[in-house]
Scaffold this active site. Structure first.
Site, PDB file in Angstrom:
ATOM      1  N   ILE A 461      57.760  19.515  41.089  1.00  0.00           N
ATOM      2  CA  ILE A 461      58.441  18.882  39.962  1.00  0.00           C
ATOM      3  C   ILE A 461      59.914  19.291  39.937  1.00  0.00           C
ATOM      4  CG2 ILE A 461      58.522  18.712  37.442  1.00  0.00           C
ATOM      5  CD1 ILE A 461      55.455  19.169  37.510  1.00  0.00           C
ATOM      6  N   LEU A 597      55.001  11.457  28.414  1.00  0.00           N
ATOM      7  CA  LEU A 597      54.568  10.667  27.253  1.00  0.00           C
ATOM      8  C   LEU A 597      55.203  11.223  25.970  1.00  0.00           C
ATOM      9  CD1 LEU A 597      50.780  10.169  28.067  1.00  0.00           C
ATOM     10  CD2 LEU A 597      52.658   8.560  28.425  1.00  0.00           C
ATOM     11  N   LYS A 666      47.491  23.183  25.407  1.00  0.00           N
ATOM     12  CA  LYS A 666      48.162  21.950  24.971  1.00  0.00           C
ATOM     13  C   LYS A 666      47.788  21.592  23.537  1.00  0.00           C
ATOM     14  CE  LYS A 666      48.582  19.940  29.620  1.00  0.00           C
ATOM     15  NZ  LYS A 666      48.095  18.906  30.565  1.00  0.00           N
TER      16      LYS A 666
END
Length: 816
Positions: A461, A597, A666
């Site tokens: 990433i 998102l 999360k």
């Protein structure tokens, strides 16, 4: 017992993680920094923390001592007034000595003071007919003797040096410094293994007559000494913590300029900047001396560095003004006259046809007297100046256009560029108003903030984030002043204050990156030369997330894909939030859940709009989403897991996904964002790894993964019998007594919103007061290098847009 001064070396290295050679440094302390006992004790601490033996300390007179001495010289016809003022001067100096030293330590200084006061008294009796500079020199002498004595008794051996025994001016050459003789003298006067305390402001000629170097001459003394000693660094410790983009006394939105290129600093000094002075910067022109302007009142603050820098520093823009100028016009100037004018009166501007020049009012009397002596007919006019200063700014069309727009509707007398190209000058035949100066500053500096970005973590990433960065910088206006200045992995780091070329960042990192530790990184970050610094954390490291507290304490912004800080203990988390808010740091965590998102944005927006979050639920793991979307019984679960591992859908150890810890973290992050206070252990978590497989090595686990098959086959059969499917679901809901939180495997109806996902998708369901009967659903890719890197870029753009409108009123102790 005497303490040893710490052997600390300031580094202006492009990569501050490199070791630097030990050199002599010069520290200069102004009169306000030495004004009283408290100030002098603060200076002693600064010297202990920032100097080393064999450094040079240059001092001005304490406080208002020089003003008192000038006042005495004006009392030549008033004996009574002179006596009162001389007694006051003696009492002030004696009080300062006695406050800092005990009686035995003070005795010699007091005896010297008595002799000096007697000398001044005798000079008055002679109507100050001898060298008046001998009287003015006492301010610096007293200051140097006192500081040297205090240091000798409390820190290390110190040696007071009278600059008149060192700086020799050549009276036959317009009183220019005799460099060769002065260099011999300074090497003879300094003592090894001592701190040498040097008087600023004063010098002598070859006949032994005392001279002064003018107001603010101590700064000039410091840079001359640095040149003679071949020093690399000079720090001017004063009462303001740097050079600003305008005079902060009248422009409260002025920015501190953390770094100035040498030629730009020289131009500011030439035009009358209140901190920088033209003479001070002369040694910087031909010698590689690094200058730092810092505050003795706030020594922990980064000041302004002046030296040889790259494009980031060269992009700085500032506005200066001067309402004390004289314009002299004449058609009779010849080459000889103009040469004398340029040498003696330091004109700010000379017109192209050489019929006029503009000088500071401090040279006006001398210039007018000189022209009268030469029989020149001339006219004079008071004028003012507003100048925009920057590296080769005359060639920067947009800045020039902005400056002219700001001057529209004003009665400007002349608009020109300086001959060196580093300034644009606007002259007026009246004083420049505060309103106009503020308007010019606002117009020309509105895009000049510099934002440094450090990226920690260069895995898949991190590399993708870097690949996207060049195009982002080129096309997104909010990133116009963003500069990549640091890269770090767990092994090494590359820090470059002049910026890292984004198109070659990874190659440069491999070539020039150095081993580091967290303390070294924090030391550099605490002195970064940017208006704002952003740390992008793309590591999974809990150890690195432990640095967030220090980042926030330093006002550094953090964009984090790392979930560790957001799911830390409530005490740690709340302390991070409190520190971040108190220092004005921003903490963006939108990629910690859902990759790119906008679930975090949605929760924040709803809360900020007055809504209340009652339930958060969904499928938060891309790995578990893929596994259970594809688990239809055609393959044993262990075979499917092996396929996912081979395709890169799982962590290197699939148990990291199957444990549910990632989903648990999360859910905790989202619950906290929704306004609830809870710990990780308050969330019930179903670990899909049986206890028999938990403590095995990865290879052993993969070999025995078929032990998972019977359990999941039974669960799949149970789901099919209920006309449903298996999904690993996170749920948090508000209850009458508090909340309920759980992550685990569930059987859902085939028609359920969580059942029909594209493999790897995440889905988030938010039930709120406004979205009660028909919950808000956000669905899309919840993992992947592109979407996560894109989410981080989204955070960076949004942060930079916020920073673009951020204002901070200047806080200063004062300007001499």
């Amino acid at each position: 017992m005497q303490q040893q001064v710490q052997n600390i070396e300031y580094s202006a290295s492009l990569n501050p993680l490199k070791q630097v050679e030990v050199t002599t440094n010069v520290h200069k302390f102004g009169g306000s920094s030495l004004a009283n006992a408290q100030c002098i004790n603060r200076v002693v601490e600064i010297i202990k923390n920032n100097a080393k033996l064999n450094d040079f300390i240059v001092v001005s007179a304490n406080g208002k001592t020089t003003d008192q001495l000038f006042s005495l010289l004006e009392c030549v016809d008033d004996k009574d007034q002179f006596t009162v003022q001389l007694e006051q001067l003696k009492n002030d100096q004696a009080a300062l000595i006695n406050e800092l030293l005990d009686s035995s330590q003070a005795a010699q200084l007091l005896q010297q003071l008595d002799k000096d006061i007697t000398f001044i008294d005798v000079e008055f009796s002679n109507a100050f007919t001898s060298n008046r500079n001998d009287v003015l020199a006492f301010g610096e002498l007293w200051s140097a003797r006192l500081l040297a004595t205090v240091l000798s008794h409390n820190v290390c051996q110190a040696n007071a040096i009278d600059a008149r025994n060192v700086f020799i001016l050549d009276s036959t050459n317009n009183f220019q410094l005799n460099e060769q003789l002065s260099k011999q003298n300074i090497n003879a006067e300094k003592l090894a293994n001592h701190l040498n305390i040097f008087t600023g402001f004063i010098a002598s000629d070859e006949l032994g007559n005392s001279h002064t170097l003018g107001r603010n001459g101590s700064d000039y003394s410091a840079t001359i000494a640095a040149h003679l000693l071949n020093a690399k660094n000079v720090t001017l410790w004063t009462d303001v913590n740097g050079v600003y983009s305008a005079d902060p006394r009248i422009v409260n939105t002025a920015r501190k300029l953390f770094r100035l290129e040498n030629s730009v600093a020289k131009e500011l000094g030439r035009l009358g900047n209140p901190i920088l002075h033209a003479n001070t910067l002369k040694p910087l022109t031909t010698h590689n001396i690094h200058l730092n302007v810092a505050s003795s009142f706030e020594p922990q603050d980064s000041g302004t560095e002046i030296g040889a820098f790259g494009d980031i520093a060269k992009s700085e823009i500032s506005v200066t003004h001067n309402n004390e100028l004289i314009k002299i016009d004449s058609d009779e100037f010849d080459a000889r006259i103009l040469e004398q004018i340029n040498t003696r009166f330091q004109p700010i501007y000379q017109c192209q046809n050489k019929t006029c020049f503009v000088i500071s009012q401090q040279f006006a009397d001398l210039a007018l007297h000189y022209l009268q002596e030469q029989g020149i007919k001339f006219s004079i006019k008071n004028v003012s100046l507003i100048a925009v200063v920057g590296y080769q700014i005359a060639n920067r069309g947009e800045i020039k256009a902005r400056f002219k727009r700001a001057l529209k509707h004003t009665d400007i007398a002349q608009f020109v560029g300086s001959s060196n190209g580093h300034s644009l000058l606007a002259f007026f035949e009246h004083e420049s108003s505060v309103e106009l100066i503020n308007n010019v500053h606002s117009q020309v500096t509105k895009d000049s903030r510099n934002i440094g970005v450090v990226i920690a973590g260069l895995g898949n990433i991190g590399k993708r984030f870097l690949e996207l960065l060049p195009a982002q910088l080129a096309r997104v206006h909010a990133l116009e002043n963003v500069h990549l200045v640091g890269l770090a992995t767990s092994k090494k780091a590359l820090i470059n204050t002049d910026g890292i070329e984004v198109n070659q960042a990874l190659e440069l990192f491999q070539k020039d990156g150095l081993a580091y530790n967290n303390q070294l990184l924090l030391e550099w970050l605490s002195h970064h030369p940017y208006d704002e610094l952003v740390l992008v954390d793309i590591t999974p490291s809990e150890q690195f997330s432990n640095l967030y507290q220090a980042f926030f304490e330093q006002g550094i912004h953090v964009i984090s894909a790392n979930k560790c800080a957001g799911s830390s203990s409530t005490a740690t988390y709340n302390k991070l939030l409190s520190t971040q808010q108190s220092t004005g740091s921003q903490w963006l965590v939108n990629t910690t859940v859902g990759a790119g998102l906008p679930v975090n944005y949605a929760i924040k927006d709803l809360l900020n709009s007055g809504d209340t979050i009652n339930e958060v639920a969904g499928i938060f793991s891309g790995t578990l989403s893929w596994l259970f979307s594809n688990f239809d019984g055609s393959l044993a679960f262990s075979e499917l897991l092996q396929n996912a591992l081979e395709q890169g859908f799982t962590e290197p150890d699939p148990r990291d996904d199957l444990s549910g810890l990632d989903v648990q973290r999360k859910l905790l992050i989202l619950a906290r964002l929704a306004g609830f206070e809870l710990e990780l252990e308050d969330i019930e978590c179903q670990n899909l790894v049986p206890s028999s497989l938990i403590n095995l090595s990865v290879d052993e686990f993969l070999t025995q993964a078929n032990e998972l098959d019977e359990y999941f086959a039974d669960k799949l059969l149970e789901a099919k019998q209920q006309n449903g499917c298996l999904r690993y679901v996170a749920r948090f809901s508000k209850t009458e007594t508090g909340y309920r939180a759980k992550v685990g495997l569930e059987i859902l109806a085939n028609a359920h919103a969580f059942a029909n996902l594209t493999p790897c998708d995440n889905i988030f369901l938010l039930t709120t007061n406004w979205y009660q009967d028909n919950p808000l659903i956000i669905q899309g890719p919840g993992a992947g290098r592109d979407v996560t890197a894109g989410g981080l870029h989204s955070d960076l753009v949004n942060l930079c847009r916020e920073l673009a409108v951020k204002t901070k009123e200047v806080e200063i102790k004062g300007i001499n």
